[in-house]
Design an enzyme around this catalytic site. Sequence first.
Site, PDB file in Angstrom:
ATOM      1  N   HIS A 115      38.442  44.509  70.860  1.00 46.92           N
ATOM      2  CA  HIS A 115      39.834  44.032  70.887  1.00 46.92           C
ATOM      3  C   HIS A 115      40.099  43.299  72.191  1.00 46.92           C
ATOM      4  CE1 HIS A 115      40.035  48.069  72.764  1.00 46.92           C
ATOM      5  NE2 HIS A 115      40.914  47.469  73.584  1.00 46.92           N
ATOM      6  N   HIS A 142      37.448  44.129  75.279  1.00 40.74           N
ATOM      7  CA  HIS A 142      36.859  45.466  75.280  1.00 40.74           C
ATOM      8  C   HIS A 142      36.010  45.647  74.024  1.00 40.74           C
ATOM      9  CE1 HIS A 142      40.332  47.154  77.968  1.00 40.74           C
ATOM     10  NE2 HIS A 142      39.436  46.459  78.654  1.00 40.74           N
ATOM     11  N   THR A 225      45.172  52.917  76.145  1.00 38.23           N
ATOM     12  CA  THR A 225      46.343  53.038  75.269  1.00 38.23           C
ATOM     13  C   THR A 225      46.467  54.495  74.826  1.00 38.23           C
ATOM     14  OG1 THR A 225      45.011  52.525  73.305  1.00 38.23           O
ATOM     15  CG2 THR A 225      46.127  50.682  74.411  1.00 38.23           C
TER      16      THR A 225
END
Length: 394
Positions: A115, A142, A225
């Site tokens: 991503h 990533h 995240t």
Amino acid sequence: MDSLGIFILLTLKFFQWTAAASVEETSWTYTGLLGQAEWSDHFPDCGGTSQSPVDVITTQTKYDPSLIPVVPRGYSQHGNQPFTLSNDGHTVVIELPEWMGLGGLPWLFSAVQLHLHWGNGGPSDGGSEHTINGQSADAELHVVHYNSELYPNISAAMTQKDGLAVLGILIVTGEETNPAFNNILNYLSRIRHADQKVLIPAFDVQSLLPKNLGRYYRYNGSLTTPPCYQSVLWTVFHERVQISKAQLMKMETILYSSNAEESEKMLLQDNYRVTQPLNHRVVFASFSAESGKELSSGEVTAIVIGVMCGCVGLAVIIRFIVKTIRFFKLLHLETVVVNSSTSSWDILHNNRPAPMPRINEPEKTNEKKQDLALNSTSEAERKEESSPSPQTEP
């Protein structure tokens, strides 16, 4: 407690569980009411002491000669199966087959997905998650893997300390287009809204990586995240990957974090987390700190000015030396010309005749008179001898 009270209590608990589940799945954002500052309120690990991303201070990294180059396995052997490209409302994701993996790590890691993170296209500096010496890049890629040697799947691995390995690739902009990234960017218009997916042709994932896979920074961190599990072995490459400004703009302006059904469209921008404290963690480098040292723009400017001043100074010195040599050459030639005009004998001294001794004029006159007198006497004597003697008469 009567049945009505029990019913009300259960109803409240149900709404609390539902709200918590909703936050964990979709509600967190990078800014706003459930932005980064509030993540730790709903996801305890986001307030941990080993969070990512971090700012890599190159002078504080520790060189580890045992860190060998990362070895992508199967990245280029994509076959005929298409990839799934999706917009999850937070980023753009490509699901990767598990037979892709990484070597050069303590365990075998299998690929899960890749991503991107980026900024907003404005003048503000930002876009990448990791920074080097306080400087951010324009975007960051990533590539996520899980420890398939110890765990059966990503769900089991992601909560374990040694469960994940992520490659971090910093992206900068230039004039040239990067064809590898077009394998992703050319299809973004088909997933403009959250929860949209599309099948795209498979491509060589290794073409997205830097050429040099042996120079990188390594540290233990977390997912960037929620739920921010501290289970990631990070590899952040020293070499940047370049894309064009037009490619970056497409990434920053074409996607929405909102669903297609929502009336209010929200651009998917600034989807990067700010850097987190190291908290006594050590960032290791696969190369020596001096060879991997990053220079600030001020240091680069100072070096350039210093080199230019040095070149100018050297040119002035060389010019002075040349002029000095010419001056002495001309002075020598002028000296030779002056001497030659004064006397040619100074140049041809070997051919100069020896000087004759000088005699005073009176002495010369007396000598001449004496010579004449002697010559006259001698002449008279010769005449007398030659004449016959006189005879006597009887």
